[in-house]
Each structure stands twice: as structure tokens, then as C-alpha cells.
Write an enzyme that holds these catalytic residues in place. Sequence first.
Site, mmCIF file in Angstrom:
data_model
loop_
_atom_site.group_PDB
_atom_site.id
_atom_site.type_symbol
_atom_site.label_atom_id
_atom_site.label_comp_id
_atom_site.label_asym_id
_atom_site.label_seq_id
_atom_site.Cartn_x
_atom_site.Cartn_y
_atom_site.Cartn_z
ATOM 1 N N ASP A 86 32.746 20.548 51.731
ATOM 2 C CA ASP A 86 31.599 21.294 52.458
ATOM 3 C C ASP A 86 31.951 22.516 53.216
ATOM 4 O O ASP A 86 31.138 22.849 53.934
ATOM 5 C CB ASP A 86 30.904 20.291 53.396
ATOM 6 C CG ASP A 86 31.670 19.687 54.454
ATOM 7 O OD1 ASP A 86 33.077 20.120 54.381
ATOM 8 O OD2 ASP A 86 31.504 19.152 55.394
ATOM 9 N N GLY A 117 36.635 49.113 37.485
ATOM 10 C CA GLY A 117 37.914 48.894 36.503
ATOM 11 C C GLY A 117 37.575 49.087 35.035
ATOM 12 O O GLY A 117 36.637 49.737 34.903
ATOM 13 N N GLU A 127 36.473 54.592 35.626
ATOM 14 C CA GLU A 127 37.230 55.086 34.551
ATOM 15 C C GLU A 127 36.467 55.611 33.151
ATOM 16 O O GLU A 127 36.276 54.670 32.396
ATOM 17 C CB GLU A 127 38.423 54.057 34.379
ATOM 18 C CG GLU A 127 39.062 53.433 35.583
ATOM 19 C CD GLU A 127 40.284 52.610 34.981
ATOM 20 O OE1 GLU A 127 40.523 52.363 33.870
ATOM 21 O OE2 GLU A 127 40.868 52.141 36.108
ATOM 22 N N THR A 154 48.778 57.356 38.753
ATOM 23 C CA THR A 154 50.034 57.988 38.070
ATOM 24 C C THR A 154 50.841 57.017 37.310
ATOM 25 O O THR A 154 52.007 57.138 37.402
ATOM 26 C CB THR A 154 50.582 58.809 39.173
ATOM 27 O OG1 THR A 154 50.941 58.058 40.137
ATOM 28 C CG2 THR A 154 49.908 59.918 39.569
ATOM 29 N N TYR A 155 50.227 56.406 36.224
ATOM 30 C CA TYR A 155 50.965 55.560 35.318
ATOM 31 C C TYR A 155 50.123 55.451 34.074
ATOM 32 O O TYR A 155 48.900 55.954 33.972
ATOM 33 C CB TYR A 155 51.291 54.271 35.799
ATOM 34 C CG TYR A 155 50.111 53.715 36.694
ATOM 35 C CD1 TYR A 155 48.999 53.084 36.209
ATOM 36 C CD2 TYR A 155 50.008 53.595 38.051
ATOM 37 C CE1 TYR A 155 47.825 52.500 36.767
ATOM 38 C CE2 TYR A 155 49.062 53.016 38.887
ATOM 39 C CZ TYR A 155 47.996 52.498 38.194
ATOM 40 O OH TYR A 155 47.052 52.237 38.750
ATOM 41 N N TRP A 172 49.873 48.831 41.393
ATOM 42 C CA TRP A 172 49.010 48.035 40.673
ATOM 43 C C TRP A 172 50.166 46.895 40.108
ATOM 44 O O TRP A 172 50.995 47.407 39.288
ATOM 45 C CB TRP A 172 48.180 48.511 39.481
ATOM 46 C CG TRP A 172 47.631 47.382 38.646
ATOM 47 C CD1 TRP A 172 47.961 47.061 37.618
ATOM 48 C CD2 TRP A 172 46.410 47.025 38.886
ATOM 49 N NE1 TRP A 172 46.988 46.026 37.122
ATOM 50 C CE2 TRP A 172 46.007 46.140 37.907
ATOM 51 C CE3 TRP A 172 45.299 47.230 39.779
ATOM 52 C CZ2 TRP A 172 44.749 45.325 37.844
ATOM 53 C CZ3 TRP A 172 44.066 46.278 39.775
ATOM 54 C CH2 TRP A 172 43.846 45.659 38.753
#
Length: 619
Positions: free
Chosen positions: A323, A351, A393, A460-461, A599
Site C-alpha cells: 500500500d 531518445g 534525435e 560524442t560516440y 551512457w
Amino acid sequence: MSSTDAPRHRLRHRATAALATLVLPAAALVGLATPSHAAAEATAVTATYAKTQDWGSGFEGKWTIKNSGTTSVSSWNVEWDFPSGTKVTSAWDATVTNSADHWTAKNLSWNGTLAPGASVSFGFNGSGSGAPTGCKLNGASCDGGDVPGDAAPSKPGTPTASGITDTSVKLNWSAATDDKGVKNYDVLRDGAKVGTVTGTSYTDTGLSAGTDYSYTVQARDTADQTGPVSGSVKVHTTGGGTDPGPGPGDKVKLGYFTDWGVYGRQYYPKNLETSGSAAKVTHINYAFGNVQGGKCTMGDAYADTDMAYTAGNSVSGQADTWDQPLRGAFNQLRQLKAKHPGLKILWSFGGWTWSGGFGEAAKNPAAFADSCYKLVEDPRWADVFDGIDIDWEYPNACGLTCDTSGPAALKGLTSALRTKFGASNLVTAAITADGSAGGKIEKADYAGAAQSLDWYNVMTYDFFGAWDAKGPTAPHSPLTSYSGIPQQGFTSADAIAKLKAQGVPASKLLLGIGFYGRGWTGVTQKEPGGTATGPAAGTYEQGIEDYKVLKTKCPSNGTIAGTAYAHCGSDWWSYDTPATIGSKMSWAKSQGLGGSFFWEFSGDTSNGELVSAIDSGLK
């Protein structure tokens, strides 16, 4: 922070839905059982319903079954009708079936028996706007005969805090109302009940000095029904030294935590504590909320607010109760913040998979911002979040889908978000790192949008990967260019330089680090530039693997452009190590950047060695 299944795309992969299906019972609803009127005096079992969340395109409902009688109930079966267009989409803790608009929920093997005084509840996600009617429990009325039509209490007033000391605080609130009378109030600290009182004040003691707490209250009526939880009040006890949060000149050290990680990966907020990572970051982005119909909506309501944590996987070491007003990762993050005053948490929306909704949102930025504010600042978890992050994106360019909303669309959204969230909340965005001539950075007004933002997470990947199945092999996160790079402009240095040239202040740029590697198989050449036959095998997806796996499975045996690579057998991988991260942090400081982000947490080792490298590298 993106998906992993297309060229140069960020790692925000929405595996959530499929994983959640494995975790939740196939069609689960907990119904509340009520016997026939003939047996009401002996059993007095009731079934009550409440809508616990509403995110516009859907809602979460909860049934509660209470046995107020003197004999046990061995099973229950709840039936109700929904109006056309309203239906159950997923549920838990019961078996749910339907015939058109008539729905039936039956107990599972473990929760059918209710002793006198016991209760059980279940929640479900639904679509549509209707409410249940015609409720029957075990074939009879759901009111049990003893409290017909008894409504739950109203929401009490938001508590006010006074008399705050190092170890205590006094709380006061305005009373709730109920048609049968309010019996008492439960006082909740950080989502867990700490006291029950009959009046409208409570003094909480035994607190820690210099610590943040959040309090809410909930009324209970004479039939023991609980009403909605009040708004929350934040309390910071005195003493305890200074707040260890980041100061004006400190570097941002931010990590993404994914809601779907609690399923197959079994990576919980507690892992942030046991790894030591929570003490070494300044900010956490919780990913992801969805963007639908021009509005911010919940991403995974079960993982976010309802999943029950055991004592073993809870930050506090205390198990959730059935509860409890707020469960799930939100409550765990609240507990994490209590342990780390100064830690800031943002809710990230969009995302790779959910960026398609931003185009619609850009048509009415004010309405979008209003919906986001109402969701992020919902009183049930407003104390958990310190702002909002949007991961579009890519605006006015192509990602999973192509956007044509124009170069000013991002600026319009960020300006509206800042106006709505105000100066006291953080507003940030994750953006492209495509620094090529005519590339994505040139497609939107990033400098204009930056005026409303605290910072950008520059992704930056994922510059190169096995979506180009035959290669050439190349590091997915090169810091600088190198001889033979497959695409000029696909480096961290090029992206940062282009954003600076556009007019984005260096202090508002965070350098991105991936806690994973990308790889190919069928490779004979150790150095970059080799040919391949396809993506290398990965635990969750081909061509991608966590750093914690690769460090022993395929150890680094070379570096190029500031990033490590490894050739083992016929596989070729590239990824960052503590050493290359250290070099990248030094570069970020030399460029005057605001810090770094990564990330995401679950790719790190159990002792958080990559987070440690970022932390030490930015000091």
C-alpha cells in the site's frame, strides 16, 4: 543515450516493452473480493477502485480488496464494465480476461486467501478515459453490504514544516474529508510510513543532520480505506556541514540510468550506491519519458512508480509494502538522494525510439512545456526531480524518422521549457555530435536554443559501428581525427569546435562517453581500417557490448584518436577505458567544457571504475 540499431545512432534502445513482458504476469489485475449480502455480516469483503495516475494517453488504476469480516476468504473474482474505448493494456497480481467491455480479474495462486483484516491490491495500465461500473465481487456487490457507497477520503493539504533541527521536524497539514469520517493519517517520509496520528500534526525525530527529506500525508477512513497522497514538502535538517553538491565552478559529472535496466540487466538504483558511483556523480538523467500527442507522458509506469523492491535490492534496505504510495525506481531515487544531499536528478524525455513525438510538440511549445511540468512536478514525486532533459534525435534532420519542423523548432521548445520550469529547475538537452560539413549540427539553431539551457549533452560516440557490416573497422568514439578515418567531422573535437563556432558557450557543453564498445567479427587486421563479415556477438544486441564484459573478454591492445581498440580472435572492438577516459577529461578541461556525461551506468564494472575515471579526471 540512444539506440544501437542504425548508423551513427545514439544508444537509447527501447528494449523496455519486450523485457517488461517477461517480468509482468501476462494479464494481471488484483481485484478486491466481496461476498454476497447473505454472508456480508461474516465476511464483509469489499472491492474499491482508484485511478492512481493519468498521463493523458493512458492511466494507471488500482483495485483494493479488504476483508473486514471475521472469517477468511479463500478466493476472489472481480468483475466490472468499462465504457467503449477504455480497456486494460497490462496488469499485475491477478489473471485478467475480458469479453468486449466486460472485464474479469481472478486471484493468482498466492494471493487468493484473505484472513480477517487482510487486504490485497493490484494495479493495471489502461487506455481511454472511462471509469469502471457495475462492480461485482464473487458475484455480489463490491460494497460488501456493510459500507455501501463508502468513498475514500479526500487528499489532505500539503504539509508545512516548522521547528527544523539537526534531528527533527514538526509537520502540520489541513484536514481531509470523508463521508463516514476520517479515522487517522499516515505520515510518509521519502515514501515510507513513519507514523500514524489522529490529528493533523506530527513531529518526526531521529533524523540525520544536514540531510534532505520529503514528507507527504495520507488520510484513512473508518472503513480503513486510504485516500490520495498529499503534495510533498521538502525538508533539509540543520547541521551536517555543507552541501556536497556541485558549486558554480565545479564540473558536471552526469550519468544516465535507464528504466528498462531493472528487467533483464537487473541493474537497480541500489547499484549506484554499492558501486560507489552515486557519490562520484553530480547529476543523474533518468531515461526515458515518452513524447506523445505533443505532450510528455510516462515511459514505463510499472518500472517508474509501481515495481515493488525487496529489502535486498532497495537503496534503504527496506522492502516496499503493497500500500506504499510510491514504489518503483522513483522511490528508489528518492532514497538515493536522501543518502547524497546535493545529488540532482533530471527526467529525460525522448531518445532514439521516442524522438518522433517532438515534431508534434514543436507545433505548440507552450502546451508541451506545460504537460512536461505537470508530469515532472507531480506532487507524488516532485521531490525526486530537479529538472528536465530532452533528447531529440534529431531536430530538422533524420534519425529513426525524419523531422522537418525547421531550424528554429528546438529553440522554441527549450524557450518554452525554461519559461515553464523557471530558473530554479535545470533544463538540458542531449544533441548530435555530427560535425561533418553539412551535417546535423548545421540543421538546427543550437546556439539559440542554448540560451534557455543549462547545458548540452553532446553525444560524442556511436560515430562508427557494425551497421556498416563489412567495415572498415573504426573506433566509435574518436576524440580527434586520424589518417584513414571513414568520415571527416565524425570526432568529438570536430563536434565541439563546430558548436563553439555556432555560438554555444564551451561551459554549456558536456563531453559524452560511452560505457560500451562496438565491434565487428570476421576481422583479420589488428589496426583500424580492416574489413569484416558482420557485427560481433553481444549480450543484448549484435555489435555492442558493455565495458564490464569487454575488459576481460577482449582486452584493449591498442589506442587510436584517444580511444582504445582490441583485436581478439576474429573480433574487433573499440571502447573507452579508465586510461582513455582520463585523457578525454584532460582534453575537456583544456577546452573549458562544463564537464562530462556518460551512457549509461550499467555498462560499468561493479566497483564503478569508469565513473571513478571521470570523477578523478575532472577534479
